[in-house]
Write a protein that holds these residues in place. Structure first.
Motif, short mmCIF file in Angstrom:
data_model
loop_
_atom_site.label_atom_id
_atom_site.label_comp_id
_atom_site.label_asym_id
_atom_site.label_seq_id
_atom_site.Cartn_x
_atom_site.Cartn_y
_atom_site.Cartn_z
N GLU A 37 72.17 133.41 90.76
CA GLU A 37 71.01 132.77 91.37
C GLU A 37 71.26 132.46 92.84
O GLU A 37 70.40 132.67 93.70
CB GLU A 37 70.67 131.47 90.61
N LYS A 38 72.46 131.99 93.14
CA LYS A 38 72.79 131.62 94.52
C LYS A 38 72.81 132.84 95.43
O LYS A 38 72.34 132.78 96.58
CB LYS A 38 74.16 130.93 94.54
N MET A 39 73.36 133.94 94.95
CA MET A 39 73.49 135.16 95.76
C MET A 39 72.30 136.10 95.60
O MET A 39 72.20 137.10 96.30
CB MET A 39 74.78 135.89 95.40
N GLN A 40 71.42 135.78 94.63
CA GLN A 40 70.24 136.61 94.36
C GLN A 40 70.63 138.07 94.10
O GLN A 40 70.14 139.00 94.75
CB GLN A 40 69.25 136.50 95.52
N VAL A 41 71.54 138.22 93.15
CA VAL A 41 72.00 139.56 92.77
C VAL A 41 71.90 139.71 91.26
O VAL A 41 71.78 138.72 90.53
CB VAL A 41 73.46 139.81 93.21
N GLY A 42 71.94 140.95 90.80
CA GLY A 42 71.86 141.23 89.38
C GLY A 42 73.10 140.76 88.63
O GLY A 42 74.21 140.79 89.18
N ARG A 43 72.90 140.33 87.39
CA ARG A 43 74.02 139.81 86.60
C ARG A 43 75.07 140.88 86.33
O ARG A 43 76.27 140.60 86.32
CB ARG A 43 73.50 139.25 85.27
N SER A 44 74.63 142.12 86.09
CA SER A 44 75.59 143.18 85.76
C SER A 44 76.51 143.49 86.94
O SER A 44 77.72 143.68 86.78
CB SER A 44 74.85 144.46 85.33
N THR A 45 75.94 143.53 88.16
CA THR A 45 76.75 143.80 89.34
C THR A 45 77.69 142.63 89.63
O THR A 45 78.86 142.82 89.99
CB THR A 45 75.87 144.06 90.58
#
Length: 216
Positions: A37-45
């Protein structure tokens, strides 16, 4: 932040977060959900990035407790290596050659293992090579992982991270042939051809970086 951000970029962001928040070995880092959430990236990556950090010994996961920074000596290894690599052009050249040695050793190991060399993954990789957006780093990292040498993988990851990553771009049409021939040779357990084609690709990358004004 871009949802498709590469996992190596996320690793660097996590490292920066550790420094900015002055976390020490033994301190807990945010959960996978919180980091995503903090980095706004996908969970898999993000999960891939955390796995890489764990392989390097920089973090450790404790069941039921969370993820924590590991012993400071592992961090010292990263700092010492990065300091050395940034010294001069000769050091950069040494890093390139050392990384290549680990990659070639991985290919040799795979070719000598009949079970590994005949995995379905090779067909999948060859298919992905033909598609837009396939990253060089995914290709080489797959080879390193499949060789089964965890120590070599750790060293390779560090060398790649601190040497101006030559694998940080997507595969172009000019290099597909080298990579495809490497994979075909691996499937045939033809070590000589696989190593030859991989070295040819490495030479192509080095020339490409020189043309673009980068240095090893």
């Amino acid at each position: 932040m871009n949802q498709s951000k590469r996992y190596l970029d996320i690793v660097r962001d996590i490292r920066d977060m550790v420094r900015q928040e002055k976390l020490k070995p033994g301190d807990r880092i945010p959960s996978e959900r919180e980091l995503a959430e903090k980095m706004q990236v996908g969970r898999s990556t993000l999960r891939e990035a955390l796995r890489s950090l764990e392989l390097l010994g920089l973090i450790e996961t404790r069941r039921g407790e969370g993820t924590f920074l590991s012993d400071h000596r592992n961090h010292k290894l990263v700092e010492v290596l990065s300091t050395f690599i940034l010294q001069d052009n000769r050091s950069h050249e040494d890093v390139w050659e050392t990384r290549l040695l680990h990659e070639i050793a991985a290919i040799q190991t795979i070719c000598q293992n009949r079970t590994t060399s005949q995995l379905n993954i090779w067909d999948s990789l060859r298919s992905r090579l033909k598609k837009d957006g396939f990253h060089r780093e995914d290709f080489v990292r797959e080879l390193m992982v499949l060789s089964g040498n965890r120590l070599s993988l750790k060293i390779w990851f560090l060398l790649t991270q601190y040497s101006g990553n030559p694998y940080d771009k997507t595969v172009s049409v000019n290099e597909v042939d080298y990579m495809d021939k490497t994979l075909v040779a691996i499937e045939k357990q033809d070590t000589t051809t696989a190593v030859h084609e991989f070295k040819a690709w490495s030479d192509w990358l080095k020339k490409e970086r020189t043309r673009n004004g980068n240095h090893t």
